[in-house]
Design a protein around this motif. Structure first.
Motif, PDB file in Angstrom:
ATOM      1  N   ARG A  72      22.147 -15.882   4.378  1.00 29.93           N
ATOM      2  CA  ARG A  72      20.703 -15.657   4.307  1.00 29.93           C
ATOM      3  C   ARG A  72      20.252 -15.856   2.869  1.00 29.93           C
ATOM      4  NH1 ARG A  72      21.137  -8.988   4.641  1.00 29.93           N
ATOM      5  NH2 ARG A  72      22.117  -8.780   2.591  1.00 29.93           N
ATOM      6  N   ALA A  73      18.954 -15.830   2.679  1.00 33.58           N
ATOM      7  CA  ALA A  73      18.399 -15.771   1.329  1.00 33.58           C
ATOM      8  C   ALA A  73      17.573 -14.494   1.238  1.00 33.58           C
ATOM      9  CB  ALA A  73      17.535 -16.998   1.054  1.00 33.58           C
ATOM     10  N   GLN A  74      17.420 -13.987   0.028  1.00 26.94           N
ATOM     11  CA  GLN A  74      16.615 -12.775  -0.163  1.00 26.94           C
ATOM     12  C   GLN A  74      15.667 -12.980  -1.335  1.00 26.94           C
ATOM     13  OE1 GLN A  74      18.657  -8.885   0.597  1.00 26.94           O
ATOM     14  NE2 GLN A  74      20.489 -10.086   0.146  1.00 26.94           N
ATOM     15  N   VAL A  75      14.539 -12.304  -1.264  1.00 23.69           N
ATOM     16  CA  VAL A  75      13.571 -12.365  -2.353  1.00 23.69           C
ATOM     17  C   VAL A  75      13.541 -10.991  -3.028  1.00 23.69           C
ATOM     18  CG1 VAL A  75      11.183 -12.830  -3.004  1.00 23.69           C
ATOM     19  CG2 VAL A  75      12.208 -14.055  -1.071  1.00 23.69           C
ATOM     20  N   PHE A  76      13.635 -11.018  -4.346  1.00 26.86           N
ATOM     21  CA  PHE A  76      13.625  -9.784  -5.129  1.00 26.86           C
ATOM     22  C   PHE A  76      12.445  -9.796  -6.113  1.00 26.86           C
ATOM     23  CE2 PHE A  76      17.987 -10.264  -3.765  1.00 26.86           C
ATOM     24  CZ  PHE A  76      18.429  -8.968  -3.526  1.00 26.86           C
ATOM     25  N   ASP A  77      12.111  -8.586  -6.573  1.00 19.69           N
ATOM     26  CA  ASP A  77      11.094  -8.447  -7.610  1.00 19.69           C
ATOM     27  C   ASP A  77      11.778  -8.633  -8.965  1.00 19.69           C
ATOM     28  OD1 ASP A  77       9.356  -7.558  -9.565  1.00 19.69           O
ATOM     29  OD2 ASP A  77       8.494  -5.992  -8.283  1.00 19.69           O
ATOM     30  N   PRO A  78      11.414  -9.657  -9.726  1.00 19.71           N
ATOM     31  CA  PRO A  78      12.123  -9.890 -10.988  1.00 19.71           C
ATOM     32  C   PRO A  78      11.829  -8.826 -12.050  1.00 19.71           C
ATOM     33  CG  PRO A  78      10.315 -11.453 -10.742  1.00 19.71           C
ATOM     34  CD  PRO A  78      10.399 -10.685  -9.461  1.00 19.71           C
ATOM     35  N   ASP A  79      10.776  -8.047 -11.842  1.00 22.68           N
ATOM     36  CA  ASP A  79      10.466  -6.999 -12.824  1.00 22.68           C
ATOM     37  C   ASP A  79      11.365  -5.789 -12.654  1.00 22.68           C
ATOM     38  OD1 ASP A  79       8.442  -8.567 -13.827  1.00 22.68           O
ATOM     39  OD2 ASP A  79       6.961  -7.758 -12.413  1.00 22.68           O
ATOM     40  N   THR A  80      11.702  -5.502 -11.412  1.00 21.61           N
ATOM     41  CA  THR A  80      12.453  -4.268 -11.150  1.00 21.61           C
ATOM     42  C   THR A  80      13.811  -4.521 -10.509  1.00 21.61           C
ATOM     43  OG1 THR A  80      11.544  -4.075  -8.912  1.00 21.61           O
ATOM     44  CG2 THR A  80      10.267  -3.075 -10.717  1.00 21.61           C
ATOM     45  N   GLY A  81      14.012  -5.720  -9.973  1.00 23.00           N
ATOM     46  CA  GLY A  81      15.254  -5.993  -9.234  1.00 23.00           C
ATOM     47  C   GLY A  81      15.200  -5.493  -7.805  1.00 23.00           C
ATOM     48  N   ALA A  82      14.041  -4.976  -7.391  1.00 22.69           N
ATOM     49  CA  ALA A  82      13.943  -4.396  -6.052  1.00 22.69           C
ATOM     50  C   ALA A  82      13.884  -5.490  -4.984  1.00 22.69           C
ATOM     51  CB  ALA A  82      12.691  -3.521  -5.953  1.00 22.69           C
ATOM     52  N   TRP A  83      14.464  -5.178  -3.854  1.00 27.65           N
ATOM     53  CA  TRP A  83      14.467  -6.095  -2.719  1.00 27.65           C
ATOM     54  C   TRP A  83      13.067  -6.213  -2.120  1.00 27.65           C
ATOM     55  CZ3 TRP A  83      13.225  -5.057   2.427  1.00 27.65           C
ATOM     56  CH2 TRP A  83      13.551  -6.068   3.363  1.00 27.65           C
ATOM     57  N   ARG A  84      12.710  -7.421  -1.718  1.00 30.74           N
ATOM     58  CA  ARG A  84      11.421  -7.630  -1.037  1.00 30.74           C
ATOM     59  C   ARG A  84      11.596  -8.159   0.383  1.00 30.74           C
ATOM     60  NH1 ARG A  84       7.501 -10.979  -5.112  1.00 30.74           N
ATOM     61  NH2 ARG A  84       7.016  -9.328  -6.627  1.00 30.74           N
ATOM     62  N   ILE A  85      12.363  -9.221   0.522  1.00 32.21           N
ATOM     63  CA  ILE A  85      12.411  -9.945   1.799  1.00 32.21           C
ATOM     64  C   ILE A  85      13.839 -10.459   2.037  1.00 32.21           C
ATOM     65  CG2 ILE A  85      11.681 -12.103   2.957  1.00 32.21           C
ATOM     66  CD1 ILE A  85       9.019 -11.852   1.320  1.00 32.21           C
ATOM     67  N   SER A  86      14.262 -10.441   3.304  1.00 39.18           N
ATOM     68  CA  SER A  86      15.467 -11.181   3.713  1.00 39.18           C
ATOM     69  C   SER A  86      15.038 -12.211   4.734  1.00 39.18           C
ATOM     70  CB  SER A  86      16.494 -10.249   4.368  1.00 39.18           C
ATOM     71  OG  SER A  86      17.026  -9.341   3.442  1.00 39.18           O
ATOM     72  N   PHE A  87      15.622 -13.402   4.660  1.00 41.78           N
ATOM     73  CA  PHE A  87      15.280 -14.409   5.667  1.00 41.78           C
ATOM     74  C   PHE A  87      16.418 -15.395   5.858  1.00 41.78           C
ATOM     75  CE2 PHE A  87      14.335 -18.209   3.078  1.00 41.78           C
ATOM     76  CZ  PHE A  87      14.200 -17.653   1.810  1.00 41.78           C
ATOM     77  N   SER A  88      16.438 -15.950   7.052  1.00 40.94           N
ATOM     78  CA  SER A  88      17.323 -17.070   7.359  1.00 40.94           C
ATOM     79  C   SER A  88      16.641 -17.848   8.478  1.00 40.94           C
ATOM     80  CB  SER A  88      18.725 -16.592   7.745  1.00 40.94           C
ATOM     81  OG  SER A  88      18.673 -15.832   8.914  1.00 40.94           O
ATOM     82  N   LEU A  89      17.373 -18.669   9.178  1.00 47.85           N
ATOM     83  CA  LEU A  89      16.715 -19.483  10.201  1.00 47.85           C
ATOM     84  C   LEU A  89      16.141 -18.590  11.298  1.00 47.85           C
ATOM     85  CD1 LEU A  89      19.089 -22.524  10.722  1.00 47.85           C
ATOM     86  CD2 LEU A  89      17.192 -22.219   9.137  1.00 47.85           C
ATOM     87  N   GLY A  90      14.858 -18.729  11.547  1.00 48.57           N
ATOM     88  CA  GLY A  90      14.249 -18.046  12.680  1.00 48.57           C
ATOM     89  C   GLY A  90      14.047 -16.561  12.496  1.00 48.57           C
ATOM     90  N   GLN A  91      14.330 -16.018  11.326  1.00 48.78           N
ATOM     91  CA  GLN A  91      14.092 -14.595  11.155  1.00 48.78           C
ATOM     92  C   GLN A  91      13.788 -14.263   9.710  1.00 48.78           C
ATOM     93  OE1 GLN A  91      17.866 -12.295  11.700  1.00 48.78           O
ATOM     94  NE2 GLN A  91      18.577 -14.253  12.478  1.00 48.78           N
ATOM     95  N   GLY A  92      13.028 -13.211   9.538  1.00 52.24           N
ATOM     96  CA  GLY A  92      12.707 -12.764   8.201  1.00 52.24           C
ATOM     97  C   GLY A  92      12.040 -11.405   8.291  1.00 52.24           C
ATOM     98  N   HIS A  93      12.273 -10.534   7.300  1.00 52.72           N
ATOM     99  CA  HIS A  93      11.630  -9.226   7.330  1.00 52.72           C
ATOM    100  C   HIS A  93      11.406  -8.728   5.915  1.00 52.72           C
ATOM    101  CE1 HIS A  93      16.030  -8.708   7.822  1.00 52.72           C
ATOM    102  NE2 HIS A  93      15.887  -7.713   6.969  1.00 52.72           N
ATOM    103  N   ASP A  94      10.315  -7.957   5.769  1.00 51.61           N
ATOM    104  CA  ASP A  94      10.017  -7.436   4.444  1.00 51.61           C
ATOM    105  C   ASP A  94      10.021  -5.914   4.423  1.00 51.61           C
ATOM    106  OD1 ASP A  94       7.721  -6.878   5.782  1.00 51.61           O
ATOM    107  OD2 ASP A  94       6.383  -7.982   4.436  1.00 51.61           O
ATOM    108  N   ARG A  95      10.569  -5.321   5.459  1.00 49.97           N
ATOM    109  CA  ARG A  95      10.880  -3.893   5.422  1.00 49.97           C
ATOM    110  C   ARG A  95      12.344  -3.787   5.811  1.00 49.97           C
ATOM    111  NH1 ARG A  95       7.091   0.367   8.421  1.00 49.97           N
ATOM    112  NH2 ARG A  95       5.728  -0.388   6.772  1.00 49.97           N
ATOM    113  N   PRO A  96      13.131  -2.994   5.136  1.00 50.95           N
ATOM    114  CA  PRO A  96      14.573  -3.037   5.363  1.00 50.95           C
ATOM    115  C   PRO A  96      14.967  -2.706   6.805  1.00 50.95           C
ATOM    116  CG  PRO A  96      13.990  -1.414   3.666  1.00 50.95           C
ATOM    117  CD  PRO A  96      12.735  -2.080   4.066  1.00 50.95           C
ATOM    118  N   LEU A  97      15.763  -3.555   7.356  1.00 44.40           N
ATOM    119  CA  LEU A  97      16.300  -3.330   8.693  1.00 44.40           C
ATOM    120  C   LEU A  97      17.780  -2.974   8.615  1.00 44.40           C
ATOM    121  CD1 LEU A  97      14.863  -6.279  10.798  1.00 44.40           C
ATOM    122  CD2 LEU A  97      14.224  -3.880  10.905  1.00 44.40           C
TER     123      LEU A  97
END
Lengths: 636, 158, 451
Positions: free
Chosen positions: A589-614
């Motif tokens: 998968r790929a993930q998006v983080f906040d570069p200011d804090t290092g905090a997680w924002r989003i996880s995504f891969s083919l056909g799925q993505g979420h911005d609240r931790p699952l």
């Protein structure tokens, strides 16, 4: 909370504590395996060679990091080359690319500069130049594979070169010596095995790209025992066993870990294989999983572990090591299907909008993609295809104002150029025509190509007309490149533990020693307009964001599989919204983080993505209690 | 040609956004001399050329099938003509490769058509689109170390 | 993987029948167009409504799938439509002397009473073959022969089972000896194909370029010119057998009669019953059978991997992957020296066949004409009846998918029991009266050349 497809799994049904730290999918799959293993394995495959088979899972050895090679001594002792090329037990050694040990405990080691032969772990018999990437010894011969696919046969007693041919098999990854003086070569990029006689004549070749029995995807290592040839097929996630004489397919094991970390007989990205001289044990190196697995002989009437496919679905995609992003587009590559996957970035969570191409050798096929570059302005995507030795340009035919939808017709192959043509153009600008391209990134319509052979940075327009060639210092071993705002580049050097900061004229501005902040093997690099730099650590499973004084501003990720955790992070890119996308290769998968804090924002891969931790850390923590039968259930 | 195997077909040339400017100079001007007087019972002069420009604008490409209606799962032939968009001559080493793909199915044709150059025309024989549905027909012009594609959408209906 | 019956992203399950008025269904109350009178008893008044509710595309596909025309001409076989060749082929077809043990003929596995199949899961000749015998009825419409397309002409293909040790276990040299030995046969042969420049005394008992070592060694001892002459006899035998097999036509099925009436503006409602019409609607509609079972043959003649389940783990039959190599290397292919059209359309296709690993496990789409008579089904005969086949497409249970992370390329049709019944009912309307062949029950009296 924004979701466009949520995994409909109930975390309470996880099986805990069975196999240590399991990821979310792992728990699901293991529970299914427990329920189904007996009938699946009992069904077995129809063996073509009932006797003398290896492949029953015995054990696995963890905590290796991304090792380069595995060998076994006649006494059964396993020897590993670690991620820096050091021999296990010899911490002062480094830089070796391959290692082999024969039944007489003769060791051959190869690095970039030389080949050496030792007797046992100690006495050095000989050292000769040049080096290469693969080596083996058997009977009278040592065979070596150059990094450009050249093949050399040497006298095992003296190291003297007996025969050599340059660039026979570009992209080939392994060679195995035979007692008759010949060799089998894993011609990796052409998905085949080639038999050479002692004079380097091609006697026979066998293989085709595919996953069906007897086909090969990415043969990366070979071993011989008795009349059997063993092939570690990286992207088919299995070991296939062939008749030594003609490489006819016999059987296979370890088929398809369907989730990362799975193990226990299921193999994920095998990188090396070694067999004890008595043929009683096989050791399969899974560099990516930081471990090796041990397999024993199969009892009569028994099937090897993982000789048939799991009847369950795991993750649906995996990605190569590079990510390209620009404007509203993000692109990656799926190595198994050899297809490109493209996401639209308009709505925060990247949305998968198209997949295109597939493996093959036609004009619009992909071989092995090393890097992906995106030019959102022209809606063009460039692929650095090391397998087919060319650079390909595709364009997206889409209405950017229209509602987003998956469209398999969007990608249009436009044009390709061979690497040798680029080499000619580089030479016309004063550079070296021999190229070893490692990365490609596009900024403001300019292609920036990273060449390890020069070493150099090459810039071109979107017709691949070379504008400049900037030499890098001799000895630079670059992996990835980023373009700095306002000009200049960042170049990572994992094996040197550093990142070069280069100015717009090509001069080294400063060198970042990334191990000072814990990034032992820096891989992905990205640059923010304000001068901050993001670096991913292949060894340490996190990334850092540093400022112009090399001070760590933020740190994100940790080893694991939950949201916000990473396993073997690879390419990095800053997104237009300021997010930092990290290709979390080991978790598919790929993930998006906040570069200011290092905090997680989003996880995504083919056909799925979420911005609240699952996927939560607590889901993966081991518990001590054994599960009762009632707990082994799965919500589909 | 069996009439029952002939189907309506729709085509749409596709050109890159940057290359439309080159379109005003036709590659194939009627009447075109053809190497075949009659192919599959069809007089080629009756069939329109489909014109397009390659993805990066290097080539103007025209093709036409040598059948009136593109058939499903029946082989047919086509002719291809080329011209450099900048007017420079087309050298003898140029190769042409015609293929068709169903991207949504992940496969293309089961056969590789035969391409032979006959003067200014490349004759492509043995094109076999074996399923109904949307095909992407491509013509790749291979100029040594560079390959550039022009592409058309072909909808084969049953 | 290379077969899709639908695209998963776009597929919609039908909520109910889409009611679309079709122009020619209005005002055509009288179904009696003459062609359908013999089955008129099956109609009930409500069934005409089914017919009228077909989507235009469904109707178009159905109507372009009928009738099956005469077999296409075969330029690679100049004797394809020679009645004398066909008659010779007919007698050879039933002649067990073509086999190694003198007991197996073509008709052993292609029995006239069983729609020119054998009803067995895997065919039994001298041994048990690896695959199920496909029907020969209407087979002359195919482009590729055998489940894997290892031959590109019917005549070229007939030589393979004759030489297969599990099937007839004979060989081409035996064929030449047979023709030379049996004067009646020799005369018939020579009347069609001309003189045979071979002498029986020059011919070993068995010899062929592949197979057991004795046969191969005997073949290699032959002079190239004799090898060529033997091959020529075998090719001509094949051409006569093919001329006969071209006459094996299934004839007009009830579906064809319905299509003829509807095409003429009738509603055809007296010919197919409601269940069959619903099945027709599914077949040419959203079940998407028509994507591969297309055209009047109800086969695209090409190769698809549908992931047929295997009982013992991994599939071992590579199907078209191997077949594509065999057809290119076949001495008797359309581009070879025994073809009568070496640069024709089929020869061009055969030269261009891709040996694509994606064809691994792909098999030729079988015609569905006569499908009600050709059980069991699939290349391995693994599905005993039509309902099993439809159940498989409905669920894809056990389907083999060897891609690691990839989704299944087939989408389960998710048919309910009624839909399976309807589709099976429709499939059973695709069988015509069949070829009217009188089998030659006994071996023809041999007129020995030595007598």
């Amino acid at each position: 909370m924004r979701l466009y497809r949520i995994l409909s799994l109930d975390r309470r049904t996880f099986l805990r504590g069975r196999v240590g730290v399991l990821d979310f999918y792992g728990a699901l799959i293991v529970s299914l395996l427990l329920l189904n293993a007996a009938p699946i394995e009992a069904a077995g495959t129809r063996p073509r060679d009932e006797t003398n088979r290896l492949g029953r899972f015995a054990s696995q050895v963890e905590a290796l990091d991304e090792a380069r090679a595995i060998a076994v001594r006649p006494n059964g002792e396993v020897v590993i080359l670690d991620s820096f090329g050091a021999i296990s037990g010899e911490p002062e050694s480094s830089g070796f690319r391959d290692l082999a040990i024969d039944a007489e405990d003769r060791w051959v080691l190869i690095d970039d500069a030389s080949v050496q032969c030792r007797l046992g772990a100690g006495e050095l018999r000989w050292t000769v130049e040049p080096g290469g990437i693969g080596v083996d010894i058997s009977g009278p011969s040592v065979w070596a594979l150059d990094d450009d696919g050249g093949v050399r046969r040497r006298d095992a007693a003296t190291g003297a070169e007996l025969a050599a041919r340059p660039a026979m098999f570009p992209g080939a990854r392994a060679i195995v010596a035979l007692s008759d003086g010949g060799a089998w070569v894993a011609d990796t990029d052409r998905h085949r095995l080639v038999r050479l006689d002692a004079q380097l004549n091609e006697v026979r070749s066998i293989g085709d790209r595919g996953a069906f029995p007897g086909l090969l995807n990415t043969p990366v290592d070979l071993a011989v025992n008795g009349e059997h040839l063993f092939v570690a097929d990286k992207l088919n996630h299995r070991v296939s066993v062939h008749r030594l004489a003609d490489a006819a397919f016999l059987y296979q094991w370890g088929m398809h870990a369907v989730i990362p970390r799975e193990g226990e007989g299921r193999i994920h990205y095998p990188e090396g294989i070694a067999i004890t001289p008595d043929g009683e044990q096989a050791f399969v190196l899974e560099s990516f999983e930081r471990r090796y697995q041990v397999f024993e002989r199969v009892a009569e009437g028994e099937s090897p572990t993982g000789s048939v496919l799991p009847q369950i679905k795991g993750v649906q995609s995996h990605f190569g090591s590079d990510v390209g992003a620009d404007g509203d587009l993000l692109a990656m590559w799926d190595p198994e299907s050899s297809s490109a996957v493209v996401f639209d970035l308009t709505f925060g969570i990247p949305i998968h909008v198209t997949t295109f191409s597939r493996g093959g050798d036609g004009p619009a096929n992909f071989g092995r993609i090393q890097a992906v570059g995106v030019d959102a302005g022209r809606q063009e995507i460039f692929f650095l295809d090391r397998g087919l030795r060319r650079i390909s340009k595709w364009r997206l035919a889409r209405d950017r104002e229209a509602a987003l939808k998956m469209d398999p017709f969007m990608g249009r192959f436009i044009r390709s150029w061979s690497e040798s043509l680029l080499g000619t153009r580089v030479a016309a600008k004063g550079g070296d025509p021999q190229l070893d391209l490692r990365d490609l990134v596009i900024r403001d319509g300019i292609l920036n190509l990273l060449d390890a052979a020069g070493p150099s940075i090459i810039t071109t327009d979107n017709q691949l007309q070379v504008s400049s060639v900037y030499a890098l210092p001799e000895g630079t071993m670059p992996a990835q490149i980023a373009v700095r705002a306002g000009g200049g580049w960042l170049v990572s050097e994992p094996s040197q533990g550093r990142v070069l900061v280069i100015d717009a004229a090509g001069a080294i501005e400063r060198t970042i020693i990334s191990s000072t902040f814990g990034v032992v093997r820096p891989f992905g690099v990205a640059a923010l307009p304000d001068g901050r730099i993001a670096i991913s650590g292949r060894h340490s499973d996190f990334f850092v964001v540093i400022d112009g004084d090399d001070q760590v501003q933020a740190r994100g990720g940790e080893r694991g599989s939950w949201d916000g955790a990473l396993w073997m992070p690879a390419g990095l890119e800053f997104l237009p919204d300021g997010g930092l996308v990290v290709l979390d290769q080991g978790n598919h998968r790929a993930q998006v983080f906040d570069p200011d804090t290092g905090a997680w924002r989003i996880s995504f891969s083919l056909g799925q993505g979420h911005d609240r931790p699952l996927l939560l850390r607590s889901d993966f923590e081991p518990t001590t209690e054994e599960p009762s039968d009632a707990e082994i259930e799965v919500t589909p | 040609m069996k009439q029952s195997a002939c189907v309506p077909w729709l085509m749409a040339g596709w050109v890159g956004s940057s290359v439309l400017l080159g379109c005003d100079r036709p590659v194939a001007e009627a009447p075109v001399e053809t190497s075949e007087a009659m192919v599959d019972g069809v007089a080629p002069g009756d069939i329109e050329w489909q014109e397009g420009v390659s993805g990066d604008g290097t080539w103007m490409v025209a093709w036409r099938p040598l059948v009136l209606n593109l058939p499903v799962s029946e082989p047919f032939s086509a002719e291809v003509r080329l011209a450099r968009a900048d007017g420079s001559p087309t050298d003898a080493g140029i190769k042409v490769f015609l293929d068709a793909e169903m991207p949504h199915h992940g496969h293309g044709m089961n056969v590789v058509p035969r391409v032979t150059r006959r003067g200014d025309v490349w004759l492509v024989e043995g094109i076999l689109m074996h399923m109904p549905g949307r095909w992407e027909l491509s013509i790749d012009v291979i100029d040594g170390d560079e390959t550039e594609r022009s592409q058309w959408t072909v909808q084969l209906e049953r | 993987m290379n077969v899709y019956f639908s695209i998963s992203n776009n597929r919609k399950r039908p909520v109910g029948w889409v009611i679309l008025a079709v122009l020619f269904a209005v005002g055509c109350e009288d179904p009696g167009q003459g062609t359908a009178t013999n089955v008129a008893t099956e109609i009930t008044p409500s069934q005409r409504e089914e017919n009228a509710t077909f989507d235009p595309a469904v109707l178009r596909r159905a109507l372009t799938s009928s009738p099956l025309p005469e077999p296409p001409s075969d330029a690679t076989n100049q004797y394809a439509d020679d009645p004398h060749a066909a008659e010779l082929g007919r007698s050879l077809f039933f002649d067990p002397r073509l086999s190694g043990n003198g007991e197996v003929s073509c008709a052993t596995c292609h029995q006239p009473d069983l729609w020119f199949t054998d009803g067995l899961k895997k065919s039994k000749g001298l041994g048990t073959a690896d695959r199920h015998a496909p029907t020969l009825v209407d087979a002359a419409h195919h482009r590729w022969f055998n489940w894997d397309g290892r031959s590109d002409s019917m005549w070229g293909h007939t030589i393979r089972p004759i030489e297969n040790p599990l099937e007839m276990g004979g060989d081409r040299t035996m064929l030449a000896r047979l023709v030379l030995e049996d004067l009646t046969l020799k005369n018939r042969y020579q009347a069609i194909f001309g003189a045979i420049p071979l002498s029986i005394s020059d011919l070993p008992a068995t010899a062929r370029p592949g197979g057991d070592s004795d046969s191969v060694e005997a073949w290699e001892r032959l002079a190239p010119i004799d090898q060529d002459r033997i091959n020529r006899v075998a090719a001509n035998i094949g051409k006569s057998l093919a001329a006969f097999q071209r006459t094996l036509q299934g004839g007009l099925s009830r579906f064809d009669r319905w299509a003829a009436v509807v095409a003429e503006g009738g509603d055809g409602g007296s010919i197919l019953n409601a269940s069959e019409l619903r099945g027709l609607g599914l077949f040419f509609g959203e079940a998407e059978c028509w994507e591969c079972h297309s055209g009047p043959l109800l086969s695209d003649g090409e190769f698809h991997n549908i992931g047929i389940p295997v009982a013992d783990g991994l599939p071992t039959d590579s199907g078209r992957y191997e077949g594509s190599l065999l057809v290119r290397e076949d001495a008797f292919n359309a581009a070879g020296r025994y073809s009568d059209d070496v640069d024709g359309r089929q020869a061009i296709l055969s030269r261009g066949v891709k040996r694509d690993p994606e064809a691994w496990g792909a098999f030729r789409t079988p015609t569905l004409r006569g499908v009600g008579r050709t059980a069991p089904y699939m290349h391995d005969g693994s599905m005993p009846d039509l309902e099993s086949v439809l159940h498989f497409y409905s669920t894809l249970e056990g389907a083999v998918q060897l891609g690691h992370h990839q989704e299944s390329v087939l989408t389960p049709l998710d048919l309910d029991v009624g839909e399976i019944e309807d589709l099976a009912a429709f499939l059973r309307t695709l069988t015509g009266p069949g070829p009217q062949i009188e089998a030659l029950e006994s071996v023809p009296e041999m007129e020995s050349s030595s007598s």
